[in-house]
Scaffold this active site. Sequence first.
Site, short mmCIF file in Angstrom:
data_model
loop_
_atom_site.label_atom_id
_atom_site.label_comp_id
_atom_site.label_asym_id
_atom_site.label_seq_id
_atom_site.Cartn_x
_atom_site.Cartn_y
_atom_site.Cartn_z
N GLY A 248 0.75 -1.25 0.00
CA GLY A 248 0.00 0.00 0.00
C GLY A 248 0.78 1.29 0.00
N GLU A 282 3.73 -6.74 1.89
CA GLU A 282 3.50 -7.13 0.49
C GLU A 282 3.60 -5.91 -0.42
OE1 GLU A 282 -0.50 -8.49 0.97
OE2 GLU A 282 0.06 -10.33 1.99
N GLY A 284 4.25 -3.59 -3.56
CA GLY A 284 4.28 -3.75 -5.00
C GLY A 284 4.73 -2.45 -5.65
N ARG A 322 -4.01 3.17 -16.20
CA ARG A 322 -4.21 3.94 -14.97
C ARG A 322 -4.83 5.32 -15.18
NH1 ARG A 322 -1.03 5.31 -11.57
NH2 ARG A 322 -2.20 4.52 -9.81
N CYS A 352 -10.22 3.88 -29.54
CA CYS A 352 -11.47 4.56 -29.89
C CYS A 352 -12.36 4.77 -28.67
CB CYS A 352 -12.21 3.78 -30.96
SG CYS A 352 -12.67 2.14 -30.40
N TYR A 381 1.60 -1.77 -12.15
CA TYR A 381 0.23 -1.68 -12.65
C TYR A 381 0.20 -1.03 -14.04
CZ TYR A 381 -0.38 -2.72 -7.74
OH TYR A 381 -0.29 -3.29 -6.51
#
Length: 422
Positions: A248, A282, A284, A322, A352, A381
């Site tokens: 996080g 954890e 990332g 994103r 499109c 991500y």
Amino acid sequence: MAQSTGLAGFYRQTPGNDDLVCDGVSLTAIAASTGTPVYVYSAAVLRERYQVIDAAFGDYPHALHYALKANSTLAIARLMRALGSAVDANSVWEIEVARRAGFEPSQIVFTGVGKSPEELERAVALGVKAINVESGGELARLEAIAVRLGRIVRVAIRINPDIDAKSHPHISTGLKINKFGLPLDEARELVQTLTGRPSLALVAIHVHVGSQITSLDPLRRAAALAADVSLDLQRQGFPLEYVDLGGGLGVSYDGGAVPSAADYVGVLLGEVRRTSLPIVIEPGRVIAAPAGALLARVIDVKPRTATSDFIIIDAGMTELMRPALYDAFHRIEPVSAPATGDRHYEIVGPVCESTDVVGRDRMLPPLAAGDLVAIRDAGAYGAVMASNYNRRPMPAEVLVDGGEWRVIRRRQTIDDLLAQES
Ligand code: LLP
């Protein structure tokens, strides 16, 4: 291939003048060779970001389980393993990637709000470090599998702490209204049932309140809750092995201040030390995001308003979702011109959809068709969320390491795209 200057990441040799490079390697040269769009990752940054967090724990027992969901390209997973990282997998397919990258089952925690029976069975059969359980129903299904296979399953119970991570609502997970984990009361009740369930071994309490969290307060409160519950369970005689505090921690996409790894780890230690339990996290994004840039080429420039133009590039929501999905901000800079200028541009992709905007209201130097731009902090991500919409192929990915670069994932071809169809 150019020699590295020893600096890590994406930079210009003399600010404002030279081309943007990655660890000393020319991005212009990479793009000329691979074509665009292409993700470029810095191994040096990945290592540095991992090591800073790892070192912040000092001698306190801990394990970093890199969240594969942020970026699970095989070469990146292998690099994380070489650093001593373990992993957090969110699907059986991430578990298979981890296995092929060389991770042992004992290095894998398996999270996810909807693990299918097949996924659970594979994880049980492998004997992963823990399955992070999200509901009473899941625990019952897991127990049935364990009994059938004659195994004892290591489980962690994921608590939903009802804490507002104050991040984007789409990536906040710790509120009661979110689908993740068990409310505290239910989690406590569920744990009490474990004494009569010999196939289930409770090894940890798990919390994860969201992603791109830029204030330490929610992370502190989640850690405090996990520590309190763990202490309580230890007193009741549950032989817990660690506390899993999820991921996080946010990164600075726009140059604004974010908590340092040291402050973050300090906060976790401040809460968990009283349990004497090792800490699992954890992370990332905080490791992978700054390590990557997406290179794209300008396809067209056309007038938008009296004072601004559209820049149409060959990467869009299909390569980096994103901005379209969360209105996320990523710095965009020309590779061969200064990072900023006095032209007002709306930078859009080729898909499109009107939501296919990569950068709104940007001030850049004049750009023309053929110019190369770098979309920064796209290492997490980014590639993992790419899609084939409009039948666009997945982009190529390149790893720069020690002054050398190599393709770690080639661009999809039309044959790849059609390979599963008849
Ligand atoms: N652990 C669990 C249980 C998670 O759900 C996540 C992320 C992580 C760890 C890693 O979180 P990190 O350290 O990366 O913040 N696609 C979104 C982010 C989704 C995050 C989902 N869970 C984005 O592009 O911002």
